[in-house]
Design a protein around this motif. Structure first.
Motif, PDB file in Angstrom:
ATOM      1  N   LEU B 155       0.787  -1.201  -0.036  1.00 46.10           N
ATOM      2  CA  LEU B 155      -0.151   0.124   0.002  1.00 46.10           C
ATOM      3  C   LEU B 155       0.883   1.320   0.062  1.00 46.10           C
ATOM      4  N   ALA B 156       2.005   1.281  -0.339  1.00 48.73           N
ATOM      5  CA  ALA B 156       2.990   2.373  -0.344  1.00 48.73           C
ATOM      6  C   ALA B 156       2.422   3.207  -1.267  1.00 48.73           C
ATOM      7  N   GLY B 157       2.527   4.688  -1.289  1.00 56.07           N
ATOM      8  CA  GLY B 157       2.206   5.581  -2.277  1.00 56.07           C
ATOM      9  C   GLY B 157       0.729   5.991  -1.986  1.00 56.07           C
ATOM     10  N   GLU B 158      -0.132   5.441  -1.089  1.00 51.26           N
ATOM     11  CA  GLU B 158      -1.490   5.973  -1.002  1.00 51.26           C
ATOM     12  C   GLU B 158      -1.536   7.288  -0.575  1.00 51.26           C
ATOM     13  N   LEU B 159      -0.834   8.253  -1.165  1.00 52.75           N
ATOM     14  CA  LEU B 159      -0.866   9.596  -0.539  1.00 52.75           C
ATOM     15  C   LEU B 159      -2.359  10.266  -0.520  1.00 52.75           C
ATOM     16  N   HIS B 161      -4.494   9.371   1.008  1.00 52.46           N
ATOM     17  CA  HIS B 161      -5.022   9.682   2.269  1.00 52.46           C
ATOM     18  C   HIS B 161      -4.153   9.885   3.340  1.00 52.46           C
ATOM     19  N   THR B 162      -3.245  10.769   3.083  1.00 51.30           N
ATOM     20  CA  THR B 162      -2.688  11.611   4.068  1.00 51.30           C
ATOM     21  C   THR B 162      -3.793  12.860   4.072  1.00 51.30           C
ATOM     22  N   THR B 163      -3.345  13.552   5.286  1.00 55.46           N
ATOM     23  CA  THR B 163      -4.712  14.213   5.999  1.00 55.46           C
ATOM     24  C   THR B 163      -4.337  15.859   5.595  1.00 55.46           C
ATOM     25  N   TYR B 166      -7.386  17.723   9.733  1.00 58.58           N
ATOM     26  CA  TYR B 166      -7.807  16.729  10.625  1.00 58.58           C
ATOM     27  C   TYR B 166      -9.270  17.024  11.438  1.00 58.58           C
ATOM     28  N   CYS B 174     -13.107   6.587   2.329  1.00 54.76           N
ATOM     29  CA  CYS B 174     -12.020   5.402   3.012  1.00 54.76           C
ATOM     30  C   CYS B 174     -12.608   5.573   4.496  1.00 54.76           C
ATOM     31  N   LYS B 176     -12.206   8.048   6.579  1.00 53.88           N
ATOM     32  CA  LYS B 176     -11.531   9.205   7.231  1.00 53.88           C
ATOM     33  C   LYS B 176     -12.153  10.747   7.093  1.00 53.88           C
ATOM     34  N   THR B 243       1.449  22.280  -0.889  1.00 54.82           N
ATOM     35  CA  THR B 243       1.716  22.125   0.415  1.00 54.82           C
ATOM     36  C   THR B 243       1.955  20.750   1.036  1.00 54.82           C
ATOM     37  N   LYS B 244       1.256  19.786   0.486  1.00 59.06           N
ATOM     38  CA  LYS B 244       1.512  18.299   1.028  1.00 59.06           C
ATOM     39  C   LYS B 244       2.627  17.900   0.303  1.00 59.06           C
ATOM     40  N   ASP B 247       5.880  17.919   2.059  1.00 53.74           N
ATOM     41  CA  ASP B 247       5.948  17.047   3.131  1.00 53.74           C
ATOM     42  C   ASP B 247       6.470  15.714   2.709  1.00 53.74           C
ATOM     43  N   THR B 248       5.787  15.210   1.335  1.00 54.34           N
ATOM     44  CA  THR B 248       6.209  14.109   0.779  1.00 54.34           C
ATOM     45  C   THR B 248       7.495  14.187   0.209  1.00 54.34           C
TER      46      THR B 248
END
Lengths: 325, 325
Positions: B155-159, B161-163, B166, B174, B176, B243-244, B247-248
């Motif tokens: 499941l690597a790369g399922e970005l 579903h980063t938030t 919150y 999903c 969330k 912006t995200k 982080d990546t």
């Protein structure tokens, strides 16, 4: 006996050791990192101290592994390290090769910890994992399919500079604000204690401690003695770490996350909120599947063992390359 | 001629093609994904359609590559795909192996796109990069040191579903809320248009379009015609994506990020805010070092080429394994 040398260059002290193939430290010591004005003099002193432990008849030296701040794995240099007195680009690998005539591999301390965990610690049979190091800052060594992820510029795993609060977060030494390591690190938890002392009215033994005197060990000690502020500081730290780990996990999808460094010695105080908040924010299909555990290299010699394991990893790599062609 | 088959299973249609070693599509077609109640019947129809293009005298079939939702690379199965009518675990690789008697490799569509980019696209000489796919959701294929990062659970790369938010973020399929793909995807930008229509008073041709009728293509078309809401929707989308991505980037430290999918056809409208906000929030030492560019496999056949390239990647892997032992 085939041996390797592990060196851990920190902002304050540099630890070194001679390590057996089984990860046993045969000889070790440390020198202050910042005492010499010239980098070349520092290297000379370091080499002469290490040579005191080398027995040319007994030992066959395979190589030297170094964990260092701002280490460029690809080039063998330390580059613009803010925590060191020597500025610019330092030819670390070349200098040590000149002294010892063996291959030298360098990487940042978090990657050294991850290789150490893989070769001598809790990740021996794990192909995908992350080691989070909590020291002055927050670093991460990411292992994917049994290999350290270094990245195009050797900066993979700099998770300390993901952002927790874009708008009015804490100022970070890197120039940004709101970086994860300003909250989650030995320094970050000190800042949190001071924020909590400002916000709350409860009694706390930490009210008599100055910011300069305060240490992560002290906060751990008082938290274990049930101090309100110290306990709350760990909850706050774990909440932020766990929340951000939920994002990290969907990048490389690890089987386990190892936490390395003094803060992890607080046990449940840090692990419980970290686990709770990671699970809460995690993509549901991954919930319950990722262990967060304490590093199994938690002792004084861990940085030396981690650094020395880089040599073993390098030799394994070279062998697979030779047979791969 | 040595050929491979590429299959792209989407929520609506399944595309297939026969691909030459140079990445040329020799034969292609598509069938609806959801017409058959039984998964086995779907596979039978798919196999018989593909066989119409196979010439047993001309073609030597090396293998089949499939991009599919919720694909488990390790097991060759589709698992609990919310966008498909067949529930549970589907033995995709085994079913196709029975039909064609060749090796079958499956992965999610973002990883297929990344392998395609590496073998036939813009990442031919790049060892560390990320492909972000913007479709119904947001996926990512992360390549580190020349290899796809699959992760412990595939499941690597399922970005997606980063938030992003919150507290009161958008609800995600999903379970969330605040997931990146609820903002940055073809569906996400539709939701953004509706939010902006609610917030603003400016005229917009999009005020006459229902949510069901609205599409990412339509938003792109109006943005290129200078529509206030459509342009603002791209700005908003790019700001969140950029912006995200900051982080990546500190996870795997890529040399380049390729954006794949319809939204990337809006050009500067999406790339400018994405680049601006990634740079703004990026760890300073990495600023100016990471390209964000459009995928170079942007055409109708890209998913087929990407999927077929999995076969080439698998053969390369096997060869290095054979010589590695």
């Amino acid at each position: 006996m085939k041996i390797s040398i592990g060196i851990d260059i920190g902002g304050t002290s540099t630890k070194y050791g001679i390590v057996s193939p089984e990860g046993k430290v045969l000889f070790q010591g440390s020198i202050p990192t910042q005492s010499e004005a010239k980098f070349e003099d520092f290297i000379k002193i370091l080499a002469s101290e290490i040579k005191k432990g080398l027995d040319p008849k007994e030992h066959k030296l395979l190589g030297i592994g170094v964990g260092a701040p701002n280490a460029n794995y690809h080039k063998g240099t330390i580059e613009h390290a803010t925590n060191l007195r020597w500025k610019g680009i330092l030819p670390l690998a070349n200098s040590l090769e000149d002294e010892f005539q063996v291959p030298v591999v360098i990487t940042n301390d978090a990657n050294a910890a991850a290789v150490g965990e893989m070769i001598f610690g809790g990740a021996k049979n794990i192909k995908d994992f992350i080691v989070i190091t909590l020291g002055t800052g927050l670093g991460a060594g990411i292992v994917s399919n049994g290999k350290i992820v270094n990245g195009a510029h050797g900066l993979a795993g700099e998770l300390g500079h993901t952002t927790v609060n874009y708008v009015n977060g804490r100022f970070c030494g890197c120039g940004k604000r709101g970086c994860l390591e300003t909250y989650v690190s030995a320094t970050g938890i000190k800042r949190t204690v001071y924020k909590l002392l400002a916000d709350h009215t409860e009694d706390s033994e930490l009210r008599s401690v100055s910011f300069d005197e305060l240490s992560a060990e002290m906060i751990t000690k008082y938290a274990l003695k049930d101090d309100f502020i110290a306990k709350k500081a760990f909850e706050y730290t774990g909440r932020i770490l766990g929340t951000k780990l939920a994002d990290t996990v969907v990048h490389s999808d690890p089987e386990a996350i190892f936490i390395f460094g003094g803060l992890s010695l607080a046990g449940d105080l840090i692990f419980n909120p970290t686990k709770f908040h990671m699970e809460k924010h995690l993509m549901p299909v991954l919930r319950g599947k990722i262990n967060i555990i304490s590093s199994q290299l938690q002792n004084q010699s861990a940085p030396i063992i981690g650094a020395s394991s880089l040599v073993i990893d390098m030799i394994n790599e070279k062998e697979s390359e030779i047979f791969g062609n």
